[in-house]
Design a protein around this motif. Structure first.
Motif, PDB file in Angstrom:
ATOM      1  N   GLY A  24       0.902  -1.388  -0.125  1.00 52.99           N
ATOM      2  CA  GLY A  24       0.031  -0.052   0.049  1.00 52.99           C
ATOM      3  C   GLY A  24       0.917   1.406  -0.022  1.00 52.99           C
ATOM      4  O   GLY A  24       2.058   1.159  -0.291  1.00 52.99           O
ATOM      5  N   GLY A  25       0.115   2.429   0.125  1.00 50.91           N
ATOM      6  CA  GLY A  25       0.762   3.607   0.082  1.00 50.91           C
ATOM      7  C   GLY A  25       1.714   4.055   1.167  1.00 50.91           C
ATOM      8  O   GLY A  25       2.960   4.270   0.826  1.00 50.91           O
ATOM      9  N   HIS A  26       1.417   3.486   2.553  1.00 46.96           N
ATOM     10  CA  HIS A  26       2.362   4.122   3.618  1.00 46.96           C
ATOM     11  C   HIS A  26       3.579   3.101   3.412  1.00 46.96           C
ATOM     12  O   HIS A  26       4.807   3.651   3.554  1.00 46.96           O
ATOM     13  CB  HIS A  26       1.812   3.680   4.805  1.00 46.96           C
ATOM     14  N   ASP A  47       0.189  -9.240  -1.811  1.00 46.62           N
ATOM     15  CA  ASP A  47      -0.952  -8.141  -1.579  1.00 46.62           C
ATOM     16  C   ASP A  47      -2.199  -9.097  -2.379  1.00 46.62           C
ATOM     17  O   ASP A  47      -1.886  -9.558  -3.337  1.00 46.62           O
ATOM     18  CB  ASP A  47      -0.573  -7.001  -2.095  1.00 46.62           C
ATOM     19  N   THR A  85      -0.962  -3.414   6.635  1.00 48.55           N
ATOM     20  CA  THR A  85      -2.293  -3.635   5.741  1.00 48.55           C
ATOM     21  C   THR A  85      -3.191  -2.622   6.419  1.00 48.55           C
ATOM     22  O   THR A  85      -2.872  -1.448   6.534  1.00 48.55           O
ATOM     23  CB  THR A  85      -2.690  -4.994   6.009  1.00 48.55           C
ATOM     24  N   GLN A  94      -7.145  -5.480  10.116  1.00 41.54           N
ATOM     25  CA  GLN A  94      -6.651  -6.553   9.569  1.00 41.54           C
ATOM     26  C   GLN A  94      -5.319  -7.112   9.812  1.00 41.54           C
ATOM     27  O   GLN A  94      -4.994  -8.422   9.872  1.00 41.54           O
ATOM     28  CB  GLN A  94      -6.442  -6.187   7.873  1.00 41.54           C
ATOM     29  N   GLU A 112       2.684  -2.738  11.531  1.00 39.89           N
ATOM     30  CA  GLU A 112       2.391  -1.319  11.720  1.00 39.89           C
ATOM     31  C   GLU A 112       1.410  -1.264  12.810  1.00 39.89           C
ATOM     32  O   GLU A 112       0.926  -2.080  12.786  1.00 39.89           O
ATOM     33  CB  GLU A 112       1.894  -0.713  10.449  1.00 39.89           C
ATOM     34  N   LYS A 113       1.363   0.024  13.418  1.00 39.69           N
ATOM     35  CA  LYS A 113       0.079   0.346  14.239  1.00 39.69           C
ATOM     36  C   LYS A 113      -1.018   0.559  13.389  1.00 39.69           C
ATOM     37  O   LYS A 113      -0.827   1.032  12.180  1.00 39.69           O
ATOM     38  CB  LYS A 113       0.671   1.542  15.227  1.00 39.69           C
ATOM     39  N   LYS A 141       6.371   4.161  16.043  1.00 34.00           N
ATOM     40  CA  LYS A 141       7.560   5.251  15.284  1.00 34.00           C
ATOM     41  C   LYS A 141       7.927   6.259  16.340  1.00 34.00           C
ATOM     42  O   LYS A 141       8.998   6.839  16.187  1.00 34.00           O
ATOM     43  CB  LYS A 141       6.976   5.673  13.854  1.00 34.00           C
ATOM     44  N   ASP A 191      -6.611   4.537  14.673  1.00 35.13           N
ATOM     45  CA  ASP A 191      -5.332   4.689  13.676  1.00 35.13           C
ATOM     46  C   ASP A 191      -4.198   5.621  14.482  1.00 35.13           C
ATOM     47  O   ASP A 191      -3.197   5.161  14.199  1.00 35.13           O
ATOM     48  CB  ASP A 191      -5.604   5.296  12.329  1.00 35.13           C
ATOM     49  N   TYR A 314      11.376   5.671  11.339  1.00 35.50           N
ATOM     50  CA  TYR A 314      11.050   4.260  10.660  1.00 35.50           C
ATOM     51  C   TYR A 314      12.356   3.410  10.593  1.00 35.50           C
ATOM     52  O   TYR A 314      12.096   2.266  10.702  1.00 35.50           O
ATOM     53  CB  TYR A 314      10.802   4.709   9.252  1.00 35.50           C
TER      54      TYR A 314
END
Ligand code: NAD
Length: 362
Positions: A24-26, A47, A85, A94, A112-113, A141, A191, A314
């Protein structure tokens, strides 16, 4: 604070074989690029969108790509899996389900969180991590920002005194209380609560209890909290602020000293100093030995520290995970126990009306 020399990926002798779920984008902007500086061998990417998985594999040098993570795990047998995700239609995270699959398979997890949307789900992850003897780390992060690590170092030193209070600001909207039981109405809160929540826990420890007030115009809030340590804190969620404004500000007070972080990168440490005499001083200058200290990055040189993947934490968070796994030690930061405390904070907002007290840790 870790300021050890950064190695480039090809300079490492020992690497983790990893797979990645999510194209994805991030992850494109901020996670795959960290692998330039980490001991990882990116074996495969998965993916559900096969075209993206293939494009990411080409872009970031993975040998294989998949649309089914179970097939990828079975064929590739990685040491660790990165998961970046999104959300299920019912608002659940997810990555929580995917992490459970990876643990069952017997690989370590970097995710990721948000780790999950509820404390019950984090407890499930803790059980699965223990049962399978594999680590789970969340990419918190903010606690890897060099600025926030510096604050931690400053407030831990005896000359700062006991950290006694904290102020943190973060622009976040909170829906009205009646809507908060529905996960789909609070995706943005789920989020983002991990950002201020992780800093608060990293610097001040567990929250004992809190109460908050909410304004109805933008959904901004002010929360007052008492920590288990006895210290107090305020979180100002500044929904309604300008889109051109810096997002964050942080201040921790000790005993005769305080430290401020502006915009995530500028740190000012107001050391213990004798104030100029009231009514009689012609100059505001204090002695050089007790003057404030200030740090901010230069943005001129082609250095690593002025790339966002470094000053936004990161690369440091990914390195912490890889070094922990390679060293056979559980990660010390981004732990499931930290996620549990952050989700207790979220659940306090979900279950407690404004103006009443929520107990998080008795
Ligand atoms: N730490 C940060 O600074 C930061 C910033 C932005 C986003 N994020 C987090 O990153 C995550 C992703 O954000 P994004 O904007 O990249 O989302 P996105 O929707 O662009 O990407 C998610 C990807 O995951 C894929 N995916 C979902 N379920 C899958 C499955 N079962 N198997 C394989 N692939 C699957 C989707 O097809 C999609 O390509 C979110 O959890 C968000 O909170 C963190």
């Amino acid at each position: 604070m870790d300021n050890s020399k950064v190695k480039y990926n090809f300079e490492y002798d020992r690497k983790l074989k990893i797979c990645f779920i999510g194209a994805g984008g991030h992850s494109f902007r901020n996670v795959y690029p960290t692998f330039q500086y980490a001991p990882v061998d990116l074996a495969a990417i998965c993916d559900i969108n096969g075209e993206r998985a293939a494009a990411f594999a080409r872009q970031f040098g993975a040998r294989n790509h998949y649309t089914d993570h179970l097939e990828m795990l079975e064929r590739e047998r990685p040491d660790a899996v990165f998961i970046v995700t999104s959300y299920h239609p019912d608002g659940r995270v997810q990555a929580t389900d995917l992490a459970l699959d990876v643990l069952k398979f017997g690989a370590h997890v970097w995710m990721e969180k948000p780790t999950a949307a509820t404390t019950d789900e984090v407890r499930q992850l803790i059980d699965a991590s223990n049962a399978n003897n594999k680590y789970v780390m969340t990419g918190l992060k903010k606690i890897f920002f060099p600025a926030i690590e510096k604050v931690n170092q400053i407030i831990s030193a005896p000359e700062f005194g006991q950290p006694s209070s904290i102020y943190i600001r973060y622009p976040q909207h909170m829906p009205p209380f009646a809507e908060r039981s529905d996960l789909t109405r609070i995706t943005s809160l789920v989020d983002h609560i991990f950002h201020p929540g992780s800093i608060i826990h990293y610097l001040m420890g567990k929250i004992s209890h809190l109460s908050y007030e909410r304004e109805p115009f933008n959904g901004g809030t002010v929360t007052n909290m008492r920590f288990v340590s006895g210290a107090i804190g305020t979180m100002h969620m500044t929904a309604g602020q300008s889109g051109a404004s810096p997002l964050e500000r942080l201040e921790v007070i000790g005993k005769g000293a305080n430290v401020v972080v502006d915009n995530g990168v500028k740190v000012t440490y107001y050391r213990k100093a004798k104030p100029p005499e009231y009514g009689r001083s012609r100059s505001y200058m204090v002695d050089t030995e007790s003057a404030p200290l200030h740090w901010e990055p230069e943005f001129s040189l082609g250095q690593l520290y002025n790339k966002n993947i470094f000053y936004l934490g990161y690369v440091p968070e990914v390195l912490h995970f890889c070094e922990s796994v390679l060293g056979g030690e559980p990660p010390r930061k981004g732990t499931l126990e930290e996620s549990l405390e952050i989700l207790k904070l979220l659940e306090a907002y979900r279950n407690t009306p404004e103006g009443t007290v929520a107990v998080l840790n008795s």
